[in-house]
Design an enzyme around this catalytic site. Sequence first.
Site, mmCIF file in Angstrom:
data_model
loop_
_atom_site.group_PDB
_atom_site.id
_atom_site.type_symbol
_atom_site.label_atom_id
_atom_site.label_comp_id
_atom_site.label_asym_id
_atom_site.label_seq_id
_atom_site.Cartn_x
_atom_site.Cartn_y
_atom_site.Cartn_z
ATOM 1 N N GLY A 244 0.807 -1.214 0.000
ATOM 2 C CA GLY A 244 0.000 0.000 0.000
ATOM 3 C C GLY A 244 0.838 1.259 0.000
ATOM 4 N NE ARG B 222 -2.214 -4.234 -1.092
ATOM 5 C CZ ARG B 222 -1.758 -3.745 0.057
ATOM 6 N NH1 ARG B 222 -0.870 -4.441 0.751
ATOM 7 N NH2 ARG B 222 -2.166 -2.577 0.529
ATOM 8 C CG ASP C 149 3.351 -9.581 5.065
ATOM 9 O OD1 ASP C 149 3.791 -10.587 5.637
ATOM 10 O OD2 ASP C 149 2.238 -9.093 5.326
ATOM 11 C CE LYS D 203 4.708 0.233 2.319
ATOM 12 N NZ LYS D 203 3.643 -0.452 1.586
ATOM 13 C CB THR D 204 3.488 0.142 6.960
ATOM 14 O OG1 THR D 204 2.094 0.004 7.273
ATOM 15 C CG2 THR D 204 4.281 -0.014 8.236
ATOM 16 C CG ASP E 84 -1.166 -0.343 8.720
ATOM 17 O OD1 ASP E 84 -1.785 0.611 8.220
ATOM 18 O OD2 ASP E 84 -1.349 -1.518 8.389
ATOM 19 C CG MET F 138 -5.612 1.969 6.645
ATOM 20 S SD MET F 138 -5.186 2.569 4.973
ATOM 21 C CE MET F 138 -6.642 2.101 4.057
ATOM 22 N N GLY F 139 -5.299 0.878 9.623
ATOM 23 C CA GLY F 139 -4.311 0.275 10.525
ATOM 24 C C GLY F 139 -4.719 -1.164 10.727
ATOM 25 N NE ARG F 140 -3.597 -7.017 8.010
ATOM 26 C CZ ARG F 140 -4.009 -7.991 8.825
ATOM 27 N NH1 ARG F 140 -5.271 -8.289 8.903
ATOM 28 N NH2 ARG F 140 -3.133 -8.647 9.558
ATOM 29 C CD GLU G 271 -8.017 -1.286 7.920
ATOM 30 O OE1 GLU G 271 -8.370 -1.488 6.757
ATOM 31 O OE2 GLU G 271 -6.857 -0.948 8.217
ATOM 32 C CE1 TYR H 62 -7.127 1.906 -0.328
ATOM 33 C CE2 TYR H 62 -9.350 2.033 0.550
ATOM 34 C CZ TYR H 62 -8.294 1.284 0.079
ATOM 35 O OH TYR H 62 -8.385 -0.086 0.018
ATOM 36 C CD GLU H 63 -10.533 9.015 3.233
ATOM 37 O OE1 GLU H 63 -11.780 8.969 3.178
ATOM 38 O OE2 GLU H 63 -9.834 8.075 3.677
#
Length: 548
Positions: free
Chosen positions: A78, A142, A173, A199-200, A202, A247-249, A308, A421-422
Amino acid sequence: MKKSALHIARAAYQPKLPLGLRGNVSVKEGAPTESVADQEEIKKLFPNTYGLPLVEFVPSEEKKEYPAINVGIILSGGQAPGGHNVICGIFDELKKQNPANKLYGFLMGPGGLVDHDYKELTADIIDEYRNTGGFDMIGSGRTKLEKTEQYESGLKIIRELDIKALIIIGGDDSNTNACVLAEYYAAQNAGVQVIGCPKTIDGDLKNEQIETSFGFDTACKTYAEVIGNIQRDANSARKYWHFIKLMGRSASHIALECALQTQPNVTIISEEVEEKNMSLDDIVEYIAGIVAKRAAAGNNFGTILIPEGLIEFVPAIKKLIAELNDLLAVKKNEVEGLSIAELRTWLSKNLAADNAATFLSLPEAVGNQLALDRDPHGNVQVSLIETEKLLSEMVGEKLATWKKEGKYVGKFAPLHHFFGYEGRCAAPSNYDADYCYALGASAGQLIANGKTGYMAIVKNTTAPAAEWVAGGVPITMMLNMERRHGEMKPVIKKALVRLDGAPFKEFAANRETWAEQTAYVYPGPIQYFGPTEVCDQCTVTLRLEQGK
């Protein structure tokens, strides 16, 4: 490309570098490292890249000569603000080392390497994207690199382009993939280095060596601005309860950071839900209790932040998901082609009795989503589960019951939002612009010094940029064994919110006050120009973690 006034002004911004990367650079190596857990298994899987030392870059009087090399780069997973600056930092570092160096971008993620889809990144292209958000310079994807034929296909184009090093910019991952690829190329004596970048948005790719993953700062500031706007609206209209999913899986870092920045009435932290063995009804009762208290004081409005991944942390549901993951992986052929109704029936018969009961007790839409397709990494697609609507519906039912019993005398009008996504492609904050550029320069230095299987790191980032410390950490140091798709696999250990950590303690010390009072903070938009104390600040989370 048509440019906005901000784009033009930001293009001129020169990111700040640590002193260790500004001029001539030498390498300081530490002691050999070991993985965070499962040392024997990890060492056996990564014999060529295990036990490497930590690396730090320090200023040097000696000017080195670097031979010309070609380097490939991949954006994986992402989007996160600052990715373009990582590429710009790599490009500038490579050209500083030797003007003949070339940088190739593989398009649309790891699939671009496998499918030989690439373009050379020249100065004209790079200059269009300095300090901009998004991953649109080369795109992302991905595709998982996990099969020998993928490695060999990638190696074919790498040799064709005479690429000596590959940089993979991604989350946990993707960097695990980088580690596997580095080991494969080392075992094959392919002469190809592999470097990762953290990178993330989250915020769950961090540890003693990685202070924060890039993009987290910008995304949280973006969300906090909008949350502040909603809170001001709520405090103006005084008639709505806003349920805001963030967001933040897998971790609640974004929700916690946004709570620290905006002081909402309720914030649910998934890790606390799991620690306290809370059920969905416990969560609903907690929220409804705060709504009722505020109503009694004449405040029929408020804001509620929901991570999330919450649904995965409710212990009974987490246990259900674990069995679902294994069952659907092992019995893939059996369930393929079943309608959702047939799948529900099949699961009710094949799940353990307690998990089947949990599955059937969930609202049908939630149960269906838990049973449907996983993402490429085998995870439940929690962003598709409308947890904010589920909770508001259940809170509404609880309040209706209390009203009949005379325990509640207010009005409850919920509104729903999902901010995800914002925030992923916002123009990076000064912190992320600087941090990412330094990560790119660090990756370039790791390549120049012959390293492979490393992740670029930059530490001490609560200090002025000149005092930041750049270097590299062996990716094997961050690995442990976890069950994925029904099998034990090496993966980078996710960093969840620590309930004994300073950020959570700060939140916990204040949440009762924020719940009953209207103590909102309105952060406003990201500031790119102005005093350092306004423009260059890191997250509240990082500041508290570092005791600053």
